[in-house]
Design a protein around this motif. Structure first.
Motif, mmCIF file in Angstrom:
data_model
loop_
_atom_site.group_PDB
_atom_site.id
_atom_site.type_symbol
_atom_site.label_atom_id
_atom_site.label_comp_id
_atom_site.label_asym_id
_atom_site.label_seq_id
_atom_site.Cartn_x
_atom_site.Cartn_y
_atom_site.Cartn_z
ATOM 1 N N PHE A 144 0.810 -1.226 0.000
ATOM 2 C CA PHE A 144 0.000 0.000 0.000
ATOM 3 C C PHE A 144 0.834 1.263 0.000
ATOM 4 C CE2 PHE A 144 0.815 -0.940 4.498
ATOM 5 C CZ PHE A 144 1.294 0.281 4.931
ATOM 6 N N ASN A 145 2.084 1.187 0.467
ATOM 7 C CA ASN A 145 2.774 2.451 0.802
ATOM 8 C C ASN A 145 3.126 3.293 -0.430
ATOM 9 O OD1 ASN A 145 4.588 0.328 0.327
ATOM 10 N ND2 ASN A 145 6.216 1.326 1.469
ATOM 11 N N LYS A 168 -1.868 -8.905 -7.517
ATOM 12 C CA LYS A 168 -2.797 -8.744 -6.391
ATOM 13 C C LYS A 168 -2.347 -7.508 -5.620
ATOM 14 C CE LYS A 168 -3.132 -10.064 -1.947
ATOM 15 N NZ LYS A 168 -3.889 -8.936 -1.425
ATOM 16 N N GLU A 171 -4.847 -4.893 -0.141
ATOM 17 C CA GLU A 171 -6.261 -4.699 0.212
ATOM 18 C C GLU A 171 -6.564 -3.212 0.413
ATOM 19 O OE1 GLU A 171 -4.187 -6.911 1.385
ATOM 20 O OE2 GLU A 171 -5.168 -8.600 2.369
ATOM 21 N N ALA A 201 -5.587 -12.147 1.647
ATOM 22 C CA ALA A 201 -4.446 -13.073 1.645
ATOM 23 C C ALA A 201 -4.740 -14.365 0.896
ATOM 24 C CB ALA A 201 -4.042 -13.373 3.090
ATOM 25 N N GLY A 204 -3.594 -14.192 -2.530
ATOM 26 C CA GLY A 204 -2.139 -14.382 -2.573
ATOM 27 C C GLY A 204 -1.773 -15.851 -2.447
ATOM 28 N N ARG A 205 -2.442 -16.539 -1.533
ATOM 29 C CA ARG A 205 -2.137 -17.976 -1.343
ATOM 30 C C ARG A 205 -2.425 -18.770 -2.618
ATOM 31 N NH1 ARG A 205 -3.201 -16.945 4.266
ATOM 32 N NH2 ARG A 205 -5.442 -16.835 3.943
ATOM 33 N N GLY A 220 6.490 -6.156 1.159
ATOM 34 C CA GLY A 220 5.642 -6.044 2.347
ATOM 35 C C GLY A 220 6.402 -6.453 3.588
ATOM 36 N N SER A 221 5.680 -6.967 4.573
ATOM 37 C CA SER A 221 6.304 -7.253 5.869
ATOM 38 C C SER A 221 7.185 -8.498 5.806
ATOM 39 C CB SER A 221 5.219 -7.457 6.929
ATOM 40 O OG SER A 221 4.499 -8.646 6.658
ATOM 41 N N VAL A 224 5.075 -11.786 6.484
ATOM 42 C CA VAL A 224 4.453 -12.439 5.330
ATOM 43 C C VAL A 224 5.528 -12.953 4.368
ATOM 44 C CG1 VAL A 224 2.986 -12.062 3.305
ATOM 45 C CG2 VAL A 224 2.283 -11.191 5.531
ATOM 46 N N MET A 243 11.352 -6.587 1.795
ATOM 47 C CA MET A 243 10.612 -6.566 3.064
ATOM 48 C C MET A 243 10.996 -5.358 3.923
ATOM 49 S SD MET A 243 10.598 -10.652 3.636
ATOM 50 C CE MET A 243 12.366 -10.846 3.495
ATOM 51 N N CYS A 276 9.862 1.626 3.264
ATOM 52 C CA CYS A 276 10.647 0.488 3.765
ATOM 53 C C CYS A 276 12.053 0.909 4.173
ATOM 54 C CB CYS A 276 10.691 -0.628 2.719
ATOM 55 S SG CYS A 276 11.155 -0.057 1.079
ATOM 56 N N ARG A 320 -3.883 3.443 7.978
ATOM 57 C CA ARG A 320 -5.044 2.990 8.760
ATOM 58 C C ARG A 320 -4.780 3.349 10.217
ATOM 59 N NH1 ARG A 320 -3.255 -3.144 7.143
ATOM 60 N NH2 ARG A 320 -1.112 -2.734 7.683
ATOM 61 N N GLN A 323 -2.653 1.257 12.733
ATOM 62 C CA GLN A 323 -1.183 1.356 12.754
ATOM 63 C C GLN A 323 -0.746 2.335 13.847
ATOM 64 O OE1 GLN A 323 0.585 -0.662 10.991
ATOM 65 N NE2 GLN A 323 2.621 0.111 11.428
ATOM 66 N N GLU A 370 9.893 -3.016 13.249
ATOM 67 C CA GLU A 370 9.569 -1.919 12.329
ATOM 68 C C GLU A 370 8.344 -1.174 12.893
ATOM 69 O OE1 GLU A 370 8.409 -3.250 8.335
ATOM 70 O OE2 GLU A 370 9.581 -1.596 7.515
ATOM 71 N N PHE A 372 6.872 1.673 10.921
ATOM 72 C CA PHE A 372 6.150 2.141 9.740
ATOM 73 C C PHE A 372 5.283 3.354 10.091
ATOM 74 C CE2 PHE A 372 4.886 0.726 5.337
ATOM 75 C CZ PHE A 372 6.189 0.510 4.922
HETATM 76 N N1 LIG Z 1 8.773 -3.227 2.893
HETATM 77 C C1 LIG Z 1 7.772 -2.421 2.616
HETATM 78 O O1 LIG Z 1 7.858 -1.559 1.747
HETATM 79 C C2 LIG Z 1 6.495 -2.609 3.341
HETATM 80 C C3 LIG Z 1 6.448 -3.057 4.654
HETATM 81 N N2 LIG Z 1 5.249 -3.223 5.269
HETATM 82 C C4 LIG Z 1 5.228 -3.629 6.685
HETATM 83 O O2 LIG Z 1 4.203 -4.573 6.872
HETATM 84 C C5 LIG Z 1 3.286 -4.135 7.867
HETATM 85 C C6 LIG Z 1 1.927 -4.680 7.556
HETATM 86 O O3 LIG Z 1 1.453 -4.162 6.320
HETATM 87 P P1 LIG Z 1 0.432 -4.957 5.383
HETATM 88 O O4 LIG Z 1 -0.028 -4.153 4.254
HETATM 89 O O5 LIG Z 1 -0.597 -5.575 6.262
HETATM 90 O O6 LIG Z 1 1.428 -5.921 4.712
HETATM 91 P P2 LIG Z 1 1.789 -7.423 4.776
HETATM 92 O O7 LIG Z 1 3.153 -7.441 4.265
HETATM 93 O O8 LIG Z 1 1.561 -8.028 6.098
HETATM 94 O O9 LIG Z 1 0.782 -8.087 3.720
HETATM 95 C C7 LIG Z 1 0.965 -7.780 2.374
HETATM 96 C C8 LIG Z 1 0.165 -8.589 1.417
HETATM 97 O O10 LIG Z 1 0.394 -9.965 1.573
HETATM 98 C C9 LIG Z 1 -0.834 -10.665 1.464
HETATM 99 N N3 LIG Z 1 -0.694 -11.887 2.248
HETATM 100 C C10 LIG Z 1 -0.744 -12.016 3.585
HETATM 101 N N4 LIG Z 1 -0.536 -13.313 3.935
HETATM 102 C C11 LIG Z 1 -0.327 -13.998 2.793
HETATM 103 C C12 LIG Z 1 -0.051 -15.372 2.502
HETATM 104 N N5 LIG Z 1 0.064 -16.266 3.445
HETATM 105 N N6 LIG Z 1 0.097 -15.723 1.218
HETATM 106 C C13 LIG Z 1 -0.006 -14.822 0.222
HETATM 107 N N7 LIG Z 1 -0.290 -13.513 0.444
HETATM 108 C C14 LIG Z 1 -0.437 -13.102 1.717
HETATM 109 C C15 LIG Z 1 -1.869 -9.707 1.987
HETATM 110 O O11 LIG Z 1 -3.130 -10.011 1.469
HETATM 111 C C16 LIG Z 1 -1.323 -8.376 1.490
HETATM 112 O O12 LIG Z 1 -1.732 -8.143 0.169
HETATM 113 C C17 LIG Z 1 3.426 -2.625 7.823
HETATM 114 O O13 LIG Z 1 3.006 -2.015 8.989
HETATM 115 C C18 LIG Z 1 4.898 -2.484 7.610
HETATM 116 O O14 LIG Z 1 5.585 -2.626 8.823
HETATM 117 C C19 LIG Z 1 4.087 -2.978 4.603
HETATM 118 C C20 LIG Z 1 4.084 -2.528 3.315
HETATM 119 C C21 LIG Z 1 5.299 -2.302 2.586
#
Ligand SMILES: NC(=O)C1=CN([C@@H]2O[C@H](COP(=O)(O)OP(=O)(O)OC[C@H]3O[C@@H](n4cnc5c(N)ncnc54)[C@H](O)[C@@H]3O)[C@@H](O)[C@H]2O)C=CC1
Ligand SMILES: O=Cc1ccc(S(=O)(=O)O)cc1
Length: 474
Positions: A144-145, A168, A171, A201, A204-205, A220-221, A224, A243, A276, A320, A323, A370, A372
């Motif tokens: 999302f960022n 994908k 969300e 998710a 994604g799975r 993302g995180s 995940v 990540m 990130c 959101r 956070q 982190e 964020f």
């Molecule tokens: N490195 C970066 O640029 C980023 C880091 N983050 C970090 O992640 C934290 C959570 O952010 P979220 O948007 O909730 O990101 P997330 O990284 O936890 O989830 C990202 C995506 O993965 C999908 N996902 C989750 N579980 C999965 C699975 N088992 N298999 C396949 N797809 C799956 C979700 O539907 C979502 O689209 C943030 O607060 C931040 O700390 C978030 C976004 C970008």
């Protein structure tokens, strides 16, 4: 959603609200992909892969360049959508669009590039070479960022390398992903080459477990990312993970104090710390520590928090409100164990005040997790070696920076720091589409950008050609 060149609703009638983070108002309802829809998207990408890979380089190049011009032409609409859906501030949203345009042009320039090699062989008369071929279908899970920038970095290079794609989007930012598809469609992208399936998710799975999808690219995180690495391993699937981070900016004692303060402030407050590479840790050598803290806090207090549409705003809403509660939990934990909040430490809804902590110790959650958000901790380093130790005392390793004009120290830091990227006399935030980007330790697996993407997104094949007849031993 966008499947096989057609706009469609969810086959299961699923929809989800799209919320503007700045107001909390629902401004759209977005179709959510069912398992059937995901299957249709993968099938479309799979069917389109041979034709797309066979398209002449010059034609694919022209198409990506046309898409770049169209993204540029839609700059204002994309900017407004990014602000509305993501809460990006006025200085960030248009920059993100410009990056996406640059990314497409950079990817177009890579199309003629995946070179093979030729080798001498020990077998007489054998011409030996490698060729690089597309993987086929690539699945992307974008965050999302920076939904356009980070989505485009995946899609543009995947298409340039001759792959087809199922995206994908997060969300939280599905419309930016769908808008990408709309503009690619206008550019003339053939059906099935790019498919966009919003959802949770489970979508994604499904991408990860489908054997037609040959690679997953994710930003993302680390939580995940760890799951995806394991699942892709189970399915013998290539994976590229960008990540999280706990990136340090190190300020050495010779640094220009005002410059160091500005660099570190940009590194944490840009896009309200939802980058990130944000420098959520600032490590200052002892002789400068007190003066740095004083000036940094003074600067943090001048930073305008509020409406992302206002050009004066530096810190807009977090994506959101939950956070903000997560970050408050980290701060309360730290303060409960003796840390000090020099400024900030409060929020109104998703609007978090620029926050500076000192006295953070390894026992505190915020030392390693982190955040964020616009929250950083300042550490005092006894000397250069201690600064390097503190910089490396993290499970992450994405970006790092050192502010100094001492070349010896700067390059020693660059060699010793455990991070995928290091910026000298700068902040931790830097990203250009043609340059190798990625992290080490819990921050990444694989690299993105330019040639790195072209390598990650192609397969090497060894090809030999026997001139005349080979002499077999029997
Ligand atoms: N490195 C970066 O640029 C980023 C880091 N983050 C970090 O992640 C934290 C959570 O952010 P979220 O948007 O909730 O990101 P997330 O990284 O936890 O989830 C990202 C995506 O993965 C999908 N996902 C989750 N579980 C999965 C699975 N088992 N298999 C396949 N797809 C799956 C979700 O539907 C979502 O689209 C943030 O607060 C931040 O700390 C978030 C976004 C970008
Ligand atoms: O160069 C600035 C920059 C690069 C990337 C990102 S993000 O991680 O994609 O949000 C933000 C700023």
């Amino acid at each position: 959603m966008y499947i096989n060149g057609r706009w469609c609703l969810s086959s299961a009638g699923l929809v989800a609200d799209d919320v503007n983070p700045a107001t909390g108002a629902v401004f759209a309802q977005v179709a959510q992909a069912s398992a059937e829809d995901v299957n249709a998207a993968i099938a479309a990408a799979h069917a389109a892969r041979t034709g797309w890979a066979a398209m002449l380089a010059g034609e694919r190049e022209a198409l990506l360049l046309r898409a770049a011009d169209l993204f540029a032409a839609h700059r204002d609409a994309l900017r407004d959508l990014i602000i509305q859906e993501n809460g990006s501030v006025w200085i960030k949203a248009p920059w993100e669009v410009d990056y996406a345009v640059d990314c497409l042009r950079s990817a177009a320039g890579c199309i003629r590039q995946p070179h093979g090699e030729t080798f001498p062989t020990t077998t007489p008369g054998v011409v030996s070479m490698t060729i690089r071929q597309p993987l086929g279908v690539i699945g992307g899970i974008s965050p999302f960022n920076s939904p356009l920038l980070l989505g485009m970095k995946k899609v543009a290079f995947a298409l340039a390398a001759g792959n087809t794609f199922v995206l994908k989007p997060s969300e939280l930012t599905p419309l930016v992903g769908l808008k990408m598809a709309e503009i690619f469609e206008q550019a003339g992208l053939p059906p099935g080459v790019l498919n966009v399936v919003p959802g949770d998710a489970e979508v994604g799975r499904l991408l990860v477990s489908d054997e037609r999808v040959r690679m997953i690219t994710f930003t993302g995180s680390s939580k995940v990312g760890r799951v995806l690495a394991a699942e892709c391993g189970r399915h013998f699937k290539r994976v590229c993970l960008e990540m999280g981070g706990k990136s340090p900016t190190v300020v050495l004692q010779d640094a220009d104090l005002d410059y160091a303060v500005d660099a570190a402030a940009f590194g944490i407050f840009f896009h309200q710390g939802q980058v990130c590479m944000s420098n959520s840790r600032i490590i200052v050598e002892k002789p400068l520590y007190e003066a740095f803290c004083e000036k940094f806090v003074a600067k943090a207090r001048t930073i305008r928090v509020g409406d992302p549409r206002s050009p004066e705003t530096v810190v807009g809403p977090l994506v959101r409100e939950s956070q903000a509660h997560f970050i408050m939990g980290q701060i309360e934990d730290a303060v409960g164990q003796g840390a000090s909040v020099l400024t900030g430490g409060t929020h109104e809804g998703p609007y978090f005040q620029p926050t500076v902590l000192t006295g953070v110790t390894p026992a505190m959650r915020i030392y390693g997790e982190e955040s964020f958000g616009p929250v950083t901790s300042i550490y005092c380093a006894d000397d250069f070696d201690h600064a390097v130790h503190l910089a490396n005392d993290t499970s992450f390793g994405l970006s790092s920076a050192v502010v100094t004009n001492d070349l010896q120290r700067a390059f020693e830091f660059a060699h010793r720091v455990e991070s995928g990227m290091v910026h000298i006399n700068d902040t931790t935030i830097a990203d250009e589409p043609h340059i190798t980007f990625g992290g080490v330790k819990n921050s990444g697996l694989g690299r993105e950008g330019g040639e790195a993407s072209m390598h990650e997104m192609t397969e090497v094949k060894w090809v030999t050609f026997q001139l005349g007849k080979r002499q077999f031993p029997f």
